[in-house]
Design a protein around this motif. Structure first.
Motif, PDB file in Angstrom:
ATOM      1  N   GLU A   6      -5.694   8.037  66.592  1.00 26.44           N
ATOM      2  CA  GLU A   6      -4.537   8.823  66.981  1.00 26.44           C
ATOM      3  C   GLU A   6      -3.859   8.202  68.190  1.00 26.44           C
ATOM      4  O   GLU A   6      -4.499   7.536  69.012  1.00 26.44           O
ATOM      5  N   SER A   7      -2.579   8.461  68.312  1.00 23.20           N
ATOM      6  CA  SER A   7      -1.830   8.013  69.471  1.00 23.20           C
ATOM      7  C   SER A   7      -0.640   8.932  69.680  1.00 23.20           C
ATOM      8  O   SER A   7      -0.200   9.616  68.752  1.00 23.20           O
ATOM      9  N   GLY A   8      -0.130   8.946  70.906  1.00 23.03           N
ATOM     10  CA  GLY A   8       1.102   9.655  71.192  1.00 23.03           C
ATOM     11  C   GLY A   8       0.997  10.891  72.057  1.00 23.03           C
ATOM     12  O   GLY A   8       2.017  11.501  72.379  1.00 23.03           O
ATOM     13  N   GLY A   9      -0.195  11.280  72.443  1.00 26.21           N
ATOM     14  CA  GLY A   9      -0.335  12.461  73.273  1.00 26.21           C
ATOM     15  C   GLY A   9       0.135  12.220  74.695  1.00 26.21           C
ATOM     16  O   GLY A   9       0.418  11.094  75.102  1.00 26.21           O
ATOM     17  N   GLY A  10       0.235  13.302  75.450  1.00 28.05           N
ATOM     18  CA  GLY A  10       0.655  13.195  76.832  1.00 28.05           C
ATOM     19  C   GLY A  10       1.305  14.457  77.329  1.00 28.05           C
ATOM     20  O   GLY A  10       1.115  15.538  76.782  1.00 28.05           O
ATOM     21  N   LEU A  11       2.093  14.309  78.382  1.00 22.35           N
ATOM     22  CA  LEU A  11       2.767  15.421  79.045  1.00 22.35           C
ATOM     23  C   LEU A  11       4.249  15.399  78.713  1.00 22.35           C
ATOM     24  O   LEU A  11       4.893  14.343  78.761  1.00 22.35           O
ATOM     25  N   VAL A  12       4.790  16.568  78.386  1.00 18.76           N
ATOM     26  CA  VAL A  12       6.202  16.685  78.059  1.00 18.76           C
ATOM     27  C   VAL A  12       6.713  18.035  78.551  1.00 18.76           C
ATOM     28  O   VAL A  12       5.955  19.005  78.640  1.00 18.76           O
ATOM     29  N   GLN A  13       7.990  18.088  78.896  1.00 22.79           N
ATOM     30  CA  GLN A  13       8.594  19.339  79.340  1.00 22.79           C
ATOM     31  C   GLN A  13       8.914  20.250  78.162  1.00 22.79           C
ATOM     32  O   GLN A  13       9.160  19.783  77.046  1.00 22.79           O
ATOM     33  N   ALA A  14       8.907  21.536  78.423  1.00 27.91           N
ATOM     34  CA  ALA A  14       9.308  22.495  77.403  1.00 27.91           C
ATOM     35  C   ALA A  14      10.714  22.182  76.906  1.00 27.91           C
ATOM     36  O   ALA A  14      11.605  21.856  77.689  1.00 27.91           O
ATOM     37  N   GLY A  15      10.890  22.282  75.599  1.00 28.63           N
ATOM     38  CA  GLY A  15      12.159  21.937  74.990  1.00 28.63           C
ATOM     39  C   GLY A  15      12.269  20.490  74.583  1.00 28.63           C
ATOM     40  O   GLY A  15      13.204  20.126  73.859  1.00 28.63           O
ATOM     41  N   GLY A  16      11.343  19.678  75.026  1.00 27.72           N
ATOM     42  CA  GLY A  16      11.357  18.269  74.701  1.00 27.72           C
ATOM     43  C   GLY A  16      10.701  17.980  73.368  1.00 27.72           C
ATOM     44  O   GLY A  16      10.364  18.884  72.598  1.00 27.72           O
ATOM     45  N   SER A  17      10.519  16.708  73.106  1.00 23.17           N
ATOM     46  CA  SER A  17       9.935  16.278  71.852  1.00 23.17           C
ATOM     47  C   SER A  17       8.876  15.221  72.097  1.00 23.17           C
ATOM     48  O   SER A  17       8.843  14.573  73.149  1.00 23.17           O
ATOM     49  N   MET A  18       8.032  15.046  71.120  1.00 27.30           N
ATOM     50  CA  MET A  18       6.961  14.068  71.194  1.00 27.30           C
ATOM     51  C   MET A  18       6.533  13.727  69.776  1.00 27.30           C
ATOM     52  O   MET A  18       6.586  14.579  68.885  1.00 27.30           O
ATOM     53  N   ARG A  19       6.121  12.497  69.581  1.00 34.09           N
ATOM     54  CA  ARG A  19       5.644  12.072  68.274  1.00 34.09           C
ATOM     55  C   ARG A  19       4.201  11.628  68.354  1.00 34.09           C
ATOM     56  O   ARG A  19       3.831  10.820  69.209  1.00 34.09           O
ATOM     57  N   LEU A  20       3.398  12.153  67.461  1.00 33.81           N
ATOM     58  CA  LEU A  20       2.017  11.740  67.310  1.00 33.81           C
ATOM     59  C   LEU A  20       1.884  10.882  66.059  1.00 33.81           C
ATOM     60  O   LEU A  20       2.571  11.112  65.067  1.00 33.81           O
ATOM     61  N   SER A  21       0.984   9.921  66.117  1.00 38.06           N
ATOM     62  CA  SER A  21       0.739   9.062  64.973  1.00 38.06           C
ATOM     63  C   SER A  21      -0.745   8.987  64.694  1.00 38.06           C
ATOM     64  O   SER A  21      -1.567   9.052  65.601  1.00 38.06           O
ATOM     65  N   CYS A  22      -1.065   8.845  63.430  1.00 36.06           N
ATOM     66  CA  CYS A  22      -2.450   8.720  63.011  1.00 36.06           C
ATOM     67  C   CYS A  22      -2.545   7.629  61.955  1.00 36.06           C
ATOM     68  O   CYS A  22      -1.757   7.611  61.002  1.00 36.06           O
ATOM     69  N   ILE A  23      -3.501   6.746  62.130  1.00 35.31           N
ATOM     70  CA  ILE A  23      -3.734   5.664  61.180  1.00 35.31           C
ATOM     71  C   ILE A  23      -5.191   5.694  60.753  1.00 35.31           C
ATOM     72  O   ILE A  23      -6.087   5.671  61.589  1.00 35.31           O
ATOM     73  N   ALA A  24      -5.416   5.747  59.462  1.00 34.03           N
ATOM     74  CA  ALA A  24      -6.754   5.728  58.906  1.00 34.03           C
ATOM     75  C   ALA A  24      -7.035   4.370  58.276  1.00 34.03           C
ATOM     76  O   ALA A  24      -6.153   3.778  57.642  1.00 34.03           O
TER      77      ALA A  24
END
Length: 120
Positions: A6-24
């Motif tokens: 997995e990748s893409g976690g972290g801190l973000v402000q409310a109303g913002g966006s974030m993308r997580l990725s998963c590779i098997a």
């Protein structure tokens, strides 16, 4: 052995966006289900979004309309686009995989989890 990264976690402000990725990777003959669950402190692990081999998707009620699961040309990869994030979305997000191996055995795998924190 099958690895789920997995990748893409972290801190973000409310109303913002974030993308997580998963590779098997590994001995994966076919993917039956792939997606994400999450678990907040003191709460049970819950469905976020999954993608089935038949092309269907399932979303948890709390994220419908805000989160989108997708894939690119890599069959063993999935992305979770999270928009309009709320502090209630703060949790550890786990990639989930149900696959069929070359021995025609079906197994479940979980990623190590990535922390997503949404600040007010």
């Amino acid at each position: 052995q099958v690895h789920v990264v997995e990748s893409g976690g972290g801190l973000v402000q409310a109303g913002g966006s974030m993308r997580l990725s998963c590779i098997a990777s590994g001995d994966i003959f076919a993917i039956n289900i792939m997606g994400w669950y999450r678990q907040a402190p003191g709460k049970e692990r819950e469905l976020v979004a999954t993608d089935t081999s038949g092309g269907g998707t399932n979303y948890g009620d709390s994220v419908k309309g805000r989160f989108t699961i997708s894939r690119d040309n890599a069959e063993n990869s999935r992305h979770l686009q999270m928009s309009s994030l709320k502090p209630e979305d703060t949790a550890v997000y786990y990639c989930y995989l149900r696959h069929t191996s070359s021995d025609y055995d079906t197994d479940d795998y979980w990623g190590q989890g990535t922390q997503v924190t949404v600040s007010a």
